[in-house]
Design a protein around this motif. Sequence first.
Motif, short mmCIF file in Angstrom:
data_model
loop_
_atom_site.label_atom_id
_atom_site.label_comp_id
_atom_site.label_asym_id
_atom_site.label_seq_id
_atom_site.Cartn_x
_atom_site.Cartn_y
_atom_site.Cartn_z
N LYS A 41 0.83 -1.21 0.00
CA LYS A 41 0.00 0.00 0.00
C LYS A 41 0.86 1.26 0.00
O LYS A 41 0.67 2.16 -0.83
CB LYS A 41 -0.91 0.02 1.24
CG LYS A 41 -1.68 -1.26 1.48
CD LYS A 41 -2.54 -1.17 2.72
CE LYS A 41 -1.78 -1.05 4.03
NZ LYS A 41 -1.07 -2.28 4.44
N THR A 42 1.80 1.31 0.93
CA THR A 42 2.65 2.50 1.01
C THR A 42 3.45 2.68 -0.27
O THR A 42 3.59 3.80 -0.78
CB THR A 42 3.60 2.39 2.22
OG1 THR A 42 2.81 2.31 3.41
CG2 THR A 42 4.52 3.58 2.30
N THR A 43 3.95 1.58 -0.81
CA THR A 43 4.74 1.66 -2.03
C THR A 43 3.92 2.28 -3.16
O THR A 43 4.40 3.18 -3.87
CB THR A 43 5.23 0.26 -2.44
OG1 THR A 43 5.92 -0.31 -1.33
CG2 THR A 43 6.15 0.32 -3.63
N PHE A 80 2.22 12.03 5.87
CA PHE A 80 3.03 10.86 6.20
C PHE A 80 2.49 10.16 7.43
O PHE A 80 1.83 10.76 8.28
CB PHE A 80 4.48 11.29 6.43
CG PHE A 80 5.16 11.74 5.18
CD1 PHE A 80 5.99 10.89 4.48
CD2 PHE A 80 4.95 13.02 4.67
CE1 PHE A 80 6.61 11.29 3.31
CE2 PHE A 80 5.56 13.44 3.51
CZ PHE A 80 6.39 12.57 2.82
N GLN A 81 2.85 8.89 7.52
CA GLN A 81 2.36 8.06 8.61
C GLN A 81 2.69 8.66 9.98
O GLN A 81 1.87 8.70 10.86
CB GLN A 81 2.98 6.67 8.48
CG GLN A 81 2.30 5.64 9.36
CD GLN A 81 2.64 4.23 8.94
OE1 GLN A 81 3.41 4.01 8.00
NE2 GLN A 81 2.09 3.27 9.61
N SER A 82 3.93 9.13 10.13
CA SER A 82 4.30 9.73 11.42
C SER A 82 4.24 11.26 11.33
O SER A 82 4.82 11.95 12.13
CB SER A 82 5.70 9.28 11.79
OG SER A 82 6.57 9.53 10.70
N LEU A 160 -2.60 10.10 1.64
CA LEU A 160 -2.41 9.98 3.09
C LEU A 160 -2.03 8.55 3.45
O LEU A 160 -2.73 7.60 3.09
CB LEU A 160 -3.68 10.37 3.85
CG LEU A 160 -4.31 11.73 3.52
CD1 LEU A 160 -5.42 11.59 2.51
CD2 LEU A 160 -4.83 12.41 4.78
N ASP A 161 -0.90 8.38 4.15
CA ASP A 161 -0.44 7.06 4.56
C ASP A 161 -0.86 6.80 6.00
O ASP A 161 -0.34 7.44 6.92
CB ASP A 161 1.08 6.96 4.43
CG ASP A 161 1.57 5.53 4.50
OD1 ASP A 161 0.73 4.63 4.72
OD2 ASP A 161 2.78 5.30 4.34
N GLU A 162 -1.78 5.91 6.20
CA GLU A 162 -2.32 5.59 7.53
C GLU A 162 -2.51 6.85 8.36
O GLU A 162 -1.89 7.02 9.41
CB GLU A 162 -1.37 4.62 8.27
CG GLU A 162 -1.04 3.43 7.40
CD GLU A 162 -1.15 2.11 8.12
OE1 GLU A 162 -1.66 2.09 9.25
OE2 GLU A 162 -0.76 1.10 7.52
N PRO A 163 -3.38 7.74 7.91
CA PRO A 163 -3.48 9.04 8.58
C PRO A 163 -3.96 8.94 10.02
O PRO A 163 -3.71 9.84 10.81
CB PRO A 163 -4.49 9.80 7.72
CG PRO A 163 -5.25 8.77 6.96
CD PRO A 163 -4.32 7.63 6.77
MG MG Z 1 2.78 1.22 4.93
#
Ligand code: MG
Lengths: 239, 289
Positions: A41-43, A80-82, A160-163
């Motif tokens: 997913k992130t890729t 980003f996730q973080s 949005l990555d795992e927002p």
């Molecule tokens: Mg990921």
Amino acid sequence: MHIDIDEIAKTFGATTALRPVSLNIPSGALVALLGPSGSGKTTLLRILGGLEFPTSGRVLFNGQDATGMTVQDRRAGFVFQSYALFRHMTVFDNIAYGLRARPRGQRPPRAEITRRVTRLLDLIQLPDIAGRYPTQLSGGQRQRVALARALAIEPRMLLLDEPFGALDAKVRKELRQGLRDIHDETGLTTVFVTHDQDEAMELADLVVVMSMGRIEQIGRPQDIRSKPATEFVRDFISA
Amino acid sequence: MSDTALPRPAFRVATDEAPLLRIVLIAIAVAGLAVLVFAPLAVVFAEALKHGWSAAIQSLGNRDARSAIQLTLLITAIAVPANAAFGIASAWFITKFDFRGKAFLITLIDLPFSVSPVVAGLCIVLLFGANSAIGGWLVANGWPIVFAIPGIVLATIFVTFPFVARELIPVMIEQGRAEEEAALTLGASGWRTFRTVTLPNIRWALLYGTLLCTARAMGEFGAVAVVSGKIRGQTATMPITIEMLYNEYLSVAAFSMAALLTALALVTLLLKTILELRHADQLAATRRH
Ligand SMILES: [Mg+2]
Ligand SMILES: Nc1ncnc2c1ncn2[C@@H]1O[C@H](COP(=O)(O)OP(=O)(O)OP(=O)(O)O)[C@@H](O)[C@H]1O
């Protein structure tokens, strides 16, 4: 802006992150990439944002080939996730960063930047935190600032990555609605990554279920629930 | 309730040592510091001032002494910025990219710490001395490296190379790439990202590394002794001059120069401490360990 992903594959050395995948995202859609850890997913999201380049295949924005377009030219609002807030800058400077980074000719004057940042702070319902540093914010506040920072560049799409990944259940629910509202207000084509199926089902117009670098199914939430296309989707949904 | 009369048990934190052991440990630490650090420092200054301030200052005022001080400051002024730039570049390269042989490269950065400075000096002589191909050509064109300032600069850069890079690498690894990537997605160019995101995030580590590098660059002896040829008034740095004066039994002059060199190093440490105290909150915010 509509996005077409045409047979995109990605390998990192010996690992295959994405087998050739194809996906059409209509303009203004709110899309969830749903799948277990390591499914790619992130890729895929990073390839859309220009932070990673595919091993093969093409990405098209509004029908134009954008595969080799630089990250700066894509104008993708990325969360980003973080959150990746600039830790040495105040909230105001974080949100203003993208406007100030524009080439001189396109840079808005100072007063205009202030006006836009203020408006974004109102939009995320945090009008009073402009002077704080990221370490002085709660997780939910950071997430909203990251969203405002991404929106400030007047992006062509929102990625949005795992927002909501790092937040507790109650805040997640609130922010989910917040994202939906902002999406509806701006009309931006939005792609978000999640491994929480409730989140995907509740929020998205279109859910893309992924597993091991492959797309298992693309469909509206109710269709995925009622007609899972593969064994994997059935198991994942009922889990 | 009758709990007011209960004696309070003496709780001890698990990491606390027994009182006696603690006293012994403190005594050992203080004694060690006194013998190994304070005593030599005191001796240096006492010897320098044996015949009073005027003798000490006079010995620093003669032509050769002034030349040595100028040379050391010049070498430091060249070597430290060069190593700051090399250090940033190599730390950036190592932490922001994935490639084969990364671990090997990190080991290579430490090489100047493990190789004896004398050996490093000899390598420079072999490479650039008048008998080598490169060295012969350079000398013929009026650019001597060995027994001249360029050689001293090279030797100093080599010996002090790891300080900046070693400070930066752990900090940059811990911070990851996310903030830089965020800046790029917001439209910033690579250079702007470096200037406005990377550099502010590493500034404290960079300052530490640079200060340590400065102290070491001023004090380097072994490698410089080999490449400089110890020409008085020309290629003799402060540490070299100290040794020569001492060998000639000019102890006031030797120790005065030594005291000055020590004072310069102490100023560097003092600077670091002041900056730490003044920016304690920012240090905490950027979570430097
Ligand atoms: Mg990921
Ligand atoms: N920079 C990289 N170098 C090597 N392998 C990578 C890299 N990035 C991702 N991978 C690999 O590619 C695969 C897919 O990773 P990806 O991060 O896209 O998964 P994900 O679906 O986002 O998982 P998660 O839910 O855990 O974030 C994984 O096997 C991962 O190990």
